[in-house]
Design a protein around this motif. Structure first.
Motif, PDB file in Angstrom:
ATOM      1  N   PHE A 177       1.488  -1.216  -0.265  1.00 45.75           N
ATOM      2  CA  PHE A 177      -0.013  -0.296  -0.462  1.00 45.75           C
ATOM      3  C   PHE A 177       1.498   0.845   0.243  1.00 45.75           C
ATOM      4  CE2 PHE A 177       0.636  -0.157   4.208  1.00 45.75           C
ATOM      5  CZ  PHE A 177       1.228   0.954   4.900  1.00 45.75           C
ATOM      6  N   GLN A 178       0.477   2.455  -0.570  1.00 49.24           N
ATOM      7  CA  GLN A 178       0.965   3.696  -0.389  1.00 49.24           C
ATOM      8  C   GLN A 178      -0.047   4.822   0.185  1.00 49.24           C
ATOM      9  OE1 GLN A 178       2.589   6.477  -3.406  1.00 49.24           O
ATOM     10  NE2 GLN A 178       4.944   5.616  -2.547  1.00 49.24           N
ATOM     11  N   LEU A 179       0.020   5.637   1.234  1.00 46.67           N
ATOM     12  CA  LEU A 179      -0.698   5.965   1.950  1.00 46.67           C
ATOM     13  C   LEU A 179       0.229   8.217   1.664  1.00 46.67           C
ATOM     14  CD1 LEU A 179      -3.796   7.221   2.618  1.00 46.67           C
ATOM     15  CD2 LEU A 179      -2.596   7.253   5.295  1.00 46.67           C
ATOM     16  N   ALA A 225       2.979  15.247  -1.578  1.00 48.30           N
ATOM     17  CA  ALA A 225       4.338  13.945  -1.048  1.00 48.30           C
ATOM     18  C   ALA A 225       4.941  13.814  -0.006  1.00 48.30           C
ATOM     19  CB  ALA A 225       5.499  13.689  -2.814  1.00 48.30           C
ATOM     20  N   THR A 226       3.748  15.558   0.589  1.00 48.14           N
ATOM     21  CA  THR A 226       5.089  15.824   1.738  1.00 48.14           C
ATOM     22  C   THR A 226       4.667  15.012   2.216  1.00 48.14           C
ATOM     23  OG1 THR A 226       2.685  17.414   2.262  1.00 48.14           O
ATOM     24  CG2 THR A 226       4.726  18.675   0.745  1.00 48.14           C
ATOM     25  N   ALA A 227       3.591  14.226   2.993  1.00 53.60           N
ATOM     26  CA  ALA A 227       3.675  13.183   3.479  1.00 53.60           C
ATOM     27  C   ALA A 227       2.874  11.622   3.151  1.00 53.60           C
ATOM     28  CB  ALA A 227       2.159  13.225   4.470  1.00 53.60           C
ATOM     29  N   ASN A 281      -2.093  -1.919  -2.813  1.00 54.47           N
ATOM     30  CA  ASN A 281      -1.099  -2.983  -3.662  1.00 54.47           C
ATOM     31  C   ASN A 281      -0.307  -2.409  -5.849  1.00 54.47           C
ATOM     32  OD1 ASN A 281      -0.655  -5.631  -4.074  1.00 54.47           O
ATOM     33  ND2 ASN A 281      -1.396  -5.586  -6.492  1.00 54.47           N
ATOM     34  N   ASN A 282      -0.218  -0.685  -5.113  1.00 60.12           N
ATOM     35  CA  ASN A 282       0.391  -0.175  -5.836  1.00 60.12           C
ATOM     36  C   ASN A 282       0.542   1.639  -5.239  1.00 60.12           C
ATOM     37  OD1 ASN A 282      -3.172  -0.187  -7.028  1.00 60.12           O
ATOM     38  ND2 ASN A 282      -2.021   1.826  -6.539  1.00 60.12           N
ATOM     39  N   SER A 283       1.134   1.959  -5.690  1.00 59.37           N
ATOM     40  CA  SER A 283       1.219   3.162  -5.498  1.00 59.37           C
ATOM     41  C   SER A 283       0.053   3.881  -5.833  1.00 59.37           C
ATOM     42  CB  SER A 283       2.620   3.987  -6.131  1.00 59.37           C
ATOM     43  OG  SER A 283       2.343   5.066  -7.336  1.00 59.37           O
ATOM     44  N   ARG A 284       0.477   5.634  -4.408  1.00 58.32           N
ATOM     45  CA  ARG A 284      -0.779   6.490  -5.222  1.00 58.32           C
ATOM     46  C   ARG A 284      -1.658   7.101  -5.696  1.00 58.32           C
ATOM     47  NH1 ARG A 284       0.647  11.224  -5.288  1.00 58.32           N
ATOM     48  NH2 ARG A 284       2.858  11.698  -4.574  1.00 58.32           N
ATOM     49  N   ILE A 329       5.552  14.268  11.822  1.00 57.24           N
ATOM     50  CA  ILE A 329       4.963  14.659  11.319  1.00 57.24           C
ATOM     51  C   ILE A 329       3.715  15.726  10.088  1.00 57.24           C
ATOM     52  CG2 ILE A 329       2.437  13.561  10.730  1.00 57.24           C
ATOM     53  CD1 ILE A 329       2.812  11.236  13.346  1.00 57.24           C
ATOM     54  N   ASN A 330       3.624  15.489   9.300  1.00 56.57           N
ATOM     55  CA  ASN A 330       3.694  16.666   8.139  1.00 56.57           C
ATOM     56  C   ASN A 330       2.077  16.863   8.425  1.00 56.57           C
ATOM     57  OD1 ASN A 330       2.700  19.342   7.347  1.00 56.57           O
ATOM     58  ND2 ASN A 330       3.588  17.707   4.685  1.00 56.57           N
ATOM     59  N   VAL A 331       1.270  17.412   9.392  1.00 54.66           N
ATOM     60  CA  VAL A 331      -0.342  16.741  10.296  1.00 54.66           C
ATOM     61  C   VAL A 331      -1.071  17.890   9.577  1.00 54.66           C
ATOM     62  CG1 VAL A 331       0.296  15.914  12.166  1.00 54.66           C
ATOM     63  CG2 VAL A 331       0.272  18.402  11.791  1.00 54.66           C
ATOM     64  N   ALA A 332      -0.157  19.127   8.722  1.00 55.24           N
ATOM     65  CA  ALA A 332      -0.700  20.084   7.617  1.00 55.24           C
ATOM     66  C   ALA A 332      -0.827  19.539   6.164  1.00 55.24           C
ATOM     67  CB  ALA A 332       0.004  20.988   7.861  1.00 55.24           C
ATOM     68  N   SER A 333      -0.614  18.363   5.906  1.00 58.55           N
ATOM     69  CA  SER A 333      -0.554  17.641   4.529  1.00 58.55           C
ATOM     70  C   SER A 333      -2.348  17.195   3.793  1.00 58.55           C
ATOM     71  CB  SER A 333      -0.310  16.302   4.633  1.00 58.55           C
ATOM     72  OG  SER A 333      -1.126  15.432   5.489  1.00 58.55           O
TER      73      SER A 333
END
Length: 568
Positions: A444-446, A451-453, A535-538, A523-527
């Motif tokens: 997974f990718q979240l 792409a700052t977080a 199963n893949n990148s975002r 953590i960049n909470v302002a994202s």
């Protein structure tokens, strides 16, 4: 997004649920998906047909529609012939004629297709004929159905016998229109399947974007997601075809019901020791990893022998033997001659009395490779179907071929959960089907659009790791060991309050193994809004190979016991 399992427990979106019992903690998932949940809010795509195994163990194609403009009959993809007239949604046919609406379909010759159409009439009931032909009224087939005021789906199945078939609504030379009728057509579909499946509306192109979320493994429903693969063998369900060289063997075609429910499995009988069928494939003059596979069941012999060679003389190569009655490797995989290495065999239960047998090897540098399937003893037989050769370290889902190789496109799936990056636990249950053999293959990718977080689980340098990328930098935590093919994996990737990350994994229900906790990473909470690639990148790249049971994201840190209690 809230899974049906949570809704079924009486909770509602935005309000925590409380579990009764000894754990007794609040439940407020940030994201929840379990195989079988609606994918209506997801973004899913695949640009080719693909197969899965249904709840009965039958190999089927995922729903797809090969016809264009399935709900706009005035589009140029459709033609009116012999006096038929049309509007955008209706067709008018005259009695006793061959008046019809039709569209060309370019099929795979020898494959089975199903046409389905939803029709209704303004009043009463009418008899309507529909079906297909191959031009000049060759190979005509069809069905006459009774259409009423209630829209109903009707279907007709046929075997493709020519390069072009015409899908028609209306009469044919053998069955003229039985009566005059104006019918409303709400949708038309043509698919490579033995029965009609879920309808997909089309416009300018065929649609293959139905996820394989009814793929069953050992009776468990999963969502099957795979990267791109090519089957390099021709006529892989017809070993009598001339594409196959017969080595001391005879083939009796279509003797047995195959894993896809059709009677297309063949019986191979040896006329001398090590009788086989084989194909030679041209490759680069370098060492490459290949996996051959076949569905097999006993004939008069239980033993299936699979061999790789660099040429038809088989001076160099590798082989393995399987017992297709008991599901074990009877002779371990081994190399012979020079230049082949990294050999392994695998056999897995495939339902309906079949096992799927696989042989993986790293080839030598000869510019050909020969894939061979047979049985070792003269005068005995085995039953085979669905042979496959892939340039990969494991076999993927069945890819049918006829006169050319076929490439199955990659699945791409993403969600848009409504939260910013924060301390959380990502809990994923999946069957490992080859992700660890893919460079940068993702579980997974979240991440946010800028792409700052980002938080992900993927293969880095051959090892499955958890990783976070924030404005402040990148930290990671490697899993203690990679999962093996076919294992049920429970991954737990924890993003701590300081931005540290730790990877945890349970394999086949065993005790969890935990990686080292990384250093802090603010953590960049302002994202911005998150995109979750499964199963893949975002962005839809870096596909792995997994069958997912569930993906859940919880705020804060959850233990494995807590995750298991929360997820059905």
């Amino acid at each position: 997004m809230l899974s049906k399992a949570y809704a079924g427990r009486g909770g509602c979106l935005g309000k925590p649920l409380i579990l009764a019992g000894p754990i007794g903690f609040a439940l407020a998932p940030l994201f929840a998906y379990t195989a079988g949940d609606s994918l209506a809010s997801a973004t899913y795509s695949r640009t080719s047909a693909a197969t899965y195994t249904d709840s009965l163990g039958v190999v089927r194609f995922a729903p797809h529609n090969l016809l264009l403009w399935s709900e706009l009959l005035t589009n140029g993809s459709w033609s009116v012939v012999d006096g038929a007239t049309r509007t955008a949604t209706t067709v008018t046919l005259t009695s006793g004629t061959t008046a019809r609406l039709e569209q060309q379909l370019v099929p795979v010759i020898g494959a089975t297709y199903t046409i389905s159409v939803q029709m209704s009439v303004a009043s009463g009931s009418k008899s309507v004929h529909f079906g297909q032909h191959t031009g000049g009224w060759a190979a005509v087939s069809g069905s006459t159905v009774t259409v009423t005021t209630t829209p109903q789906w009707f279907s007709h199945t046929f075997v493709a016998s020519a390069a072009i078939h015409y899908i028609r609504l209306g009469g044919s030379v053998s069955t003229a229109n039985p009566e005059a009728v104006t019918m409303t057509v709400s949708g038309v579909q043509a698919e490579r399947n033995t029965a009609a499946s879920t309808y997909l509306v089309t416009t300018t192109a065929a649609r293959y974007d139905s996820a394989r979320d009814s793929h069953y493994i050992g009776g468990v429903r999963t969502l099957l997601l795979e990267g791109q693969r090519t089957n390099l063998l021709l006529h892989n369900t017809d070993s009598a075809n001339a594409a196959w060289t017969k080595g001391s063997s005879t083939i009796t075609s279509n003797t047995t019901v195959a894993p896809d429910g059709t009677t297309t499995a063949d019986t191979l009988t040896t006329t001398a020791a090590f009788g086989n069928v084989n194909q030679t494939v041209t490759k680069a003059a370098s060492s490459l990893v290949y996996t051959s596979s076949t569905y097999a069941k006993p004939g008069t012999s239980n033993i299936v022998r699979m061999v790789f060679g660099d040429t038809s003389s088989f001076a160099n190569g590798a082989f393995v033997e399987f017992n297709a009655a008991t599901g074990v490797i009877s002779t371990p995989a081994t190399t012979f001659g020079a230049g082949f290495s990294g050999v392994s065999g695998r056999i897995t239960l495939a339902e309906q009395g079949y096992y799927r047998c696989e042989l993986t090897v790293t080839s030598n540098t000869v510019a050909t490779i020969v894939a061979t399937f047979g049985t070792p003893v003269s005068g005995f037989s085995v039953i085979t179907w669905g042979m496959q050769l892939e340039q990969a370290a494991s076999a993927s889902s069945h890819i049918p071929t006829t006169s050319a190789t076929v490439t199955r496109a990659a699945d791409s799936l993403s969600f848009a959960p409504s939260f910013a990056m924060q301390p959380c636990t990502v809990y994923v249950r999946r069957y490992e089907l080859g992700t660890v053999g893919v460079s940068n293959g993702a579980v997974f990718q979240l991440g946010d659009a800028g792409a700052t977080a980002m938080l992900d689980e993927f293969v880095s340098g051959g090892t499955l790791i958890g990783r976070s990328i924030m404005t402040a930098g990148t930290v990671s935590s490697a899993h203690v060991a990679n999962p093996a093919y076919g294992e049920l994996v429970e991954s737990r990737i924890v993003l701590g309050a300081t931005g540290s990350i730790q990877s945890h994994m349970s394999r086949n229900g065993a005790a969890e193994a935990s990686g080292t906790v990384s250093g802090a990473n603010a953590i960049n909470v302002a994202s911005g809004a998150m995109v979750l690639g499964v199963n893949n990148s975002r962005t839809g790249t870096l596909q792995g190979f997994s069958a997912f049971r569930s993906v859940h994201i919880f705020p804060g840190t959850k233990t494995l016991a807590e995750c298991r209690a929360l997820v059905p």
